[in-house]
Design a protein around this motif. Sequence first.
Motif, PDB file in Angstrom:
ATOM      1  N   VAL A  27      11.017 -15.002  57.077  1.00  0.00           N
ATOM      2  CA  VAL A  27      11.669 -14.644  58.162  1.00  0.00           C
ATOM      3  C   VAL A  27      13.002 -14.085  57.483  1.00  0.00           C
ATOM      4  N   LEU A  28      13.783 -14.788  56.704  1.00  0.00           N
ATOM      5  CA  LEU A  28      15.165 -14.029  56.146  1.00  0.00           C
ATOM      6  C   LEU A  28      14.754 -12.967  55.354  1.00  0.00           C
ATOM      7  N   GLY A  88       7.833  -7.081  63.007  1.00  0.00           N
ATOM      8  CA  GLY A  88       9.173  -6.612  62.009  1.00  0.00           C
ATOM      9  C   GLY A  88       8.881  -6.133  60.726  1.00  0.00           C
ATOM     10  N   TYR A 115      22.779  -5.001  50.722  1.00  0.00           N
ATOM     11  CA  TYR A 115      22.041  -6.072  50.895  1.00  0.00           C
ATOM     12  C   TYR A 115      21.449  -6.709  49.652  1.00  0.00           C
ATOM     13  N   ILE A 136      14.200  -9.989  58.040  1.00  0.00           N
ATOM     14  CA  ILE A 136      15.595  -9.578  58.363  1.00  0.00           C
ATOM     15  C   ILE A 136      16.117  -8.804  57.566  1.00  0.00           C
ATOM     16  N   LEU A 151      14.760  -5.217  57.623  1.00  0.00           N
ATOM     17  CA  LEU A 151      15.160  -4.244  58.866  1.00  0.00           C
ATOM     18  C   LEU A 151      16.363  -3.553  58.639  1.00  0.00           C
ATOM     19  N   LYS A 152      17.045  -3.843  57.639  1.00  0.00           N
ATOM     20  CA  LYS A 152      18.553  -3.043  57.154  1.00  0.00           C
ATOM     21  C   LYS A 152      18.360  -1.709  56.792  1.00  0.00           C
TER      22      LYS A 152
END
Length: 236
Positions: A39-40, A223, A58, A43, A46-47
């Motif tokens: 999950v992390l 995602g 990131y 995320i 997606l940056k």
Amino acid sequence: MSDKSRAGGAAEPRRPRTPSAFLKFVMAVSGVFLLLYVVLHMIGNLKIFFGPESIDEYAAWLRTLLEPALPYGGMLWIVRVVLLVSVIAHIWAATVLTLRARRARPIKYAGGSHQVKGSYAARTMRWGGVIIVLFVVYHILDLTVGVANPNGVHLEAYNNISAGFAPDRWYITLFYVLAVVALGLHVRHGIFSGMQTLGWSSNTRERTIKTVATVFAAVLTLGFISVPLAVTFGVV
């Protein structure tokens, strides 16, 4: 009667078996760690939609996390070790449980919807797991180590991703999408099974848990595949 029995010798003691309940618990707990990381990771991926600086910053931030308490890249290595232990524990428990199930049912089921569904789910988890492991190995070589990436420059996350999923490398994008779909199916079934193992499921909650697992897996899948598809079709 064996020679030992005739001679009055005692049979060799059987090695104690790891309880199946414990193996299922190991699968559930290791699955939680792996799911949290996935999950992390999604995320973070997606940056890329916020531009090159966002995803590159990131990537650099991950290596400076908790400095100076930890050395450069220290937290990242801790995460990697936890992930490795979780993967080994997950595969070990799954393999032992699968072999036991085969020994317990040496003859294939002749019919019955519940049996067919159980067999299908088990096969999906096994083959999905194999596809995911193969994909992770390639993914590390591509975007972590960089040896399988056309750009392959350390901390150039945006350029590495753009080069890795370029339109002329559509087959890589296709492989990524298929692997992520397998991950989604694995996660959906894993969440439901994990809830049962940890005692959080019941007859009244079963439908709700299945719905939540399906939605969660779908969001996770979308995602992840949004990044390679966006690069391949020129959105980013």
